[in-house]
Design a protein around this motif. Sequence first.
Motif, PDB file in Angstrom:
ATOM      1  N   LEU A  46      50.694  -5.722 -28.863  1.00 41.20           N
ATOM      2  CA  LEU A  46      51.053  -6.596 -29.974  1.00 41.20           C
ATOM      3  C   LEU A  46      51.915  -7.765 -29.501  1.00 41.20           C
ATOM      4  O   LEU A  46      51.802  -8.878 -30.040  1.00 41.20           O
ATOM      5  CB  LEU A  46      51.770  -5.800 -31.060  1.00 41.20           C
ATOM      6  CG  LEU A  46      50.892  -4.782 -31.799  1.00 41.20           C
ATOM      7  CD1 LEU A  46      51.722  -3.946 -32.772  1.00 41.20           C
ATOM      8  CD2 LEU A  46      49.770  -5.486 -32.562  1.00 41.20           C
ATOM      9  N   MET A  47      52.762  -7.550 -28.497  1.00 41.00           N
ATOM     10  CA  MET A  47      53.540  -8.655 -27.942  1.00 41.00           C
ATOM     11  C   MET A  47      52.622  -9.684 -27.293  1.00 41.00           C
ATOM     12  O   MET A  47      52.830 -10.893 -27.396  1.00 41.00           O
ATOM     13  CB  MET A  47      54.558  -8.123 -26.935  1.00 41.00           C
ATOM     14  CG  MET A  47      55.704  -7.336 -27.562  1.00 41.00           C
ATOM     15  SD  MET A  47      56.695  -8.335 -28.710  1.00 41.00           S
ATOM     16  CE  MET A  47      57.478  -9.471 -27.572  1.00 41.00           C
ATOM     17  N   GLN A  48      51.575  -9.195 -26.618  1.00 37.78           N
ATOM     18  CA  GLN A  48      50.605 -10.118 -26.020  1.00 37.78           C
ATOM     19  C   GLN A  48      49.861 -10.892 -27.098  1.00 37.78           C
ATOM     20  O   GLN A  48      49.588 -12.086 -26.940  1.00 37.78           O
ATOM     21  CB  GLN A  48      49.625  -9.339 -25.142  1.00 37.78           C
ATOM     22  CG  GLN A  48      50.251  -8.764 -23.886  1.00 37.78           C
ATOM     23  CD  GLN A  48      49.302  -7.887 -23.091  1.00 37.78           C
ATOM     24  OE1 GLN A  48      48.249  -7.477 -23.585  1.00 37.78           O
ATOM     25  NE2 GLN A  48      49.655  -7.591 -21.848  1.00 37.78           N
TER      26      GLN A  48
ATOM     27  N   ALA B 242      49.908 -14.898 -27.616  1.00 38.11           N
ATOM     28  CA  ALA B 242      48.671 -15.687 -27.643  1.00 38.11           C
ATOM     29  C   ALA B 242      48.592 -16.549 -28.891  1.00 38.11           C
ATOM     30  O   ALA B 242      48.238 -17.734 -28.824  1.00 38.11           O
ATOM     31  CB  ALA B 242      47.463 -14.755 -27.568  1.00 38.11           C
ATOM     32  N   VAL B 243      48.928 -15.954 -30.046  1.00 37.10           N
ATOM     33  CA  VAL B 243      48.865 -16.696 -31.304  1.00 37.10           C
ATOM     34  C   VAL B 243      49.880 -17.834 -31.314  1.00 37.10           C
ATOM     35  O   VAL B 243      49.607 -18.944 -31.785  1.00 37.10           O
ATOM     36  CB  VAL B 243      49.094 -15.751 -32.497  1.00 37.10           C
ATOM     37  CG1 VAL B 243      49.249 -16.542 -33.793  1.00 37.10           C
ATOM     38  CG2 VAL B 243      47.937 -14.765 -32.620  1.00 37.10           C
TER      39      VAL B 243
ATOM     40  N   LYS C  39      46.321 -22.157 -27.413  1.00 40.30           N
ATOM     41  CA  LYS C  39      45.424 -22.812 -28.353  1.00 40.30           C
ATOM     42  C   LYS C  39      44.239 -21.893 -28.644  1.00 40.30           C
ATOM     43  O   LYS C  39      43.902 -21.022 -27.850  1.00 40.30           O
ATOM     44  CB  LYS C  39      44.944 -24.143 -27.782  1.00 40.30           C
ATOM     45  CG  LYS C  39      46.053 -25.168 -27.587  1.00 40.30           C
ATOM     46  CD  LYS C  39      45.505 -26.530 -27.242  1.00 40.30           C
ATOM     47  CE  LYS C  39      44.748 -26.503 -25.928  1.00 40.30           C
ATOM     48  NZ  LYS C  39      44.250 -27.851 -25.549  1.00 40.30           N
ATOM     49  N   LEU C  40      43.604 -22.121 -29.787  1.00 46.72           N
ATOM     50  CA  LEU C  40      42.521 -21.250 -30.215  1.00 46.72           C
ATOM     51  C   LEU C  40      41.357 -21.273 -29.233  1.00 46.72           C
ATOM     52  O   LEU C  40      40.721 -20.237 -29.000  1.00 46.72           O
ATOM     53  CB  LEU C  40      42.043 -21.651 -31.617  1.00 46.72           C
ATOM     54  CG  LEU C  40      41.093 -20.684 -32.303  1.00 46.72           C
ATOM     55  CD1 LEU C  40      41.734 -19.306 -32.451  1.00 46.72           C
ATOM     56  CD2 LEU C  40      40.681 -21.219 -33.675  1.00 46.72           C
ATOM     57  N   ASP C  41      41.074 -22.413 -28.630  1.00 51.64           N
ATOM     58  CA  ASP C  41      39.960 -22.459 -27.690  1.00 51.64           C
ATOM     59  C   ASP C  41      40.245 -21.604 -26.454  1.00 51.64           C
ATOM     60  O   ASP C  41      39.345 -20.953 -25.917  1.00 51.64           O
ATOM     61  CB  ASP C  41      39.612 -23.900 -27.296  1.00 51.64           C
ATOM     62  CG  ASP C  41      40.807 -24.703 -26.816  1.00 51.64           C
ATOM     63  OD1 ASP C  41      41.924 -24.154 -26.769  1.00 51.64           O
ATOM     64  OD2 ASP C  41      40.631 -25.901 -26.496  1.00 51.64           O
TER      65      ASP C  41
END
Length: 228
Positions: free
Chosen positions: A149-151, A155-156, A160-162
């Motif tokens: 969950l930390m990862q 990431a979020v 970036k989404l891409d």
Amino acid sequence: MNLPLLTMLTDDTNKRLLQLYPMLRELPAAEKETLLASANVMRVPAGTVIFDENQPCQGFPLLLSGSIRVIKAAPNGRELLLYRVVSGESCILTSSCLLGHTRYQARGISEEALEMVLLPATSFYALFGKHEAFRNYVFLLFSDRLTDLMQLVSAVAFQKLDQRLAKLIVNKPHPIHATHQILADELGCAREIVSRLLKGFAEQGWVRLGRELIEITDAASLKKFAEL
């Protein structure tokens, strides 16, 4: 968790359960026999909601086959994949609900037809209170999922989404048989965004797109982009 309880454990199911969850093998023989006699086997079709937000927890699941997606859903219908539970594992959210006497704060859905043993809450409390091996198993679940969950938070928040999409597809078995909607659900975004990003990857020569199919043609470039 409104699922049918189908059968008691058979000798074959007992054997599979003890192979996948070795901490149960350390129980005294009499306690092991009592535990297995109190458990039930569930066979759940793909796409079934195993548990949902604000539902009470009815037991501790031990998966024999299949997998569960644990997601957080927004009011607008968007979803974010928190983690998966596969055979040999259990759901840390369920452990948290049992230990904290709280209700679920996410949704669990079977990704494919699955088979699991559901330990009653009373059995979970007895095992957790009396047996170090079982406690260590639960604490290890917490540790592993917290890392996951930390990862995800990192990431979020910082990718970036891409880049997140590139990382998602480069880590999947190839070729990828999935709709753009499935990938969007895993990323917690709209399908149209995933389609647009995949089209861009295709224009770069990194992937080849087909109907519910993604073939990676330049894994090195895709991985390098994901790790920027």
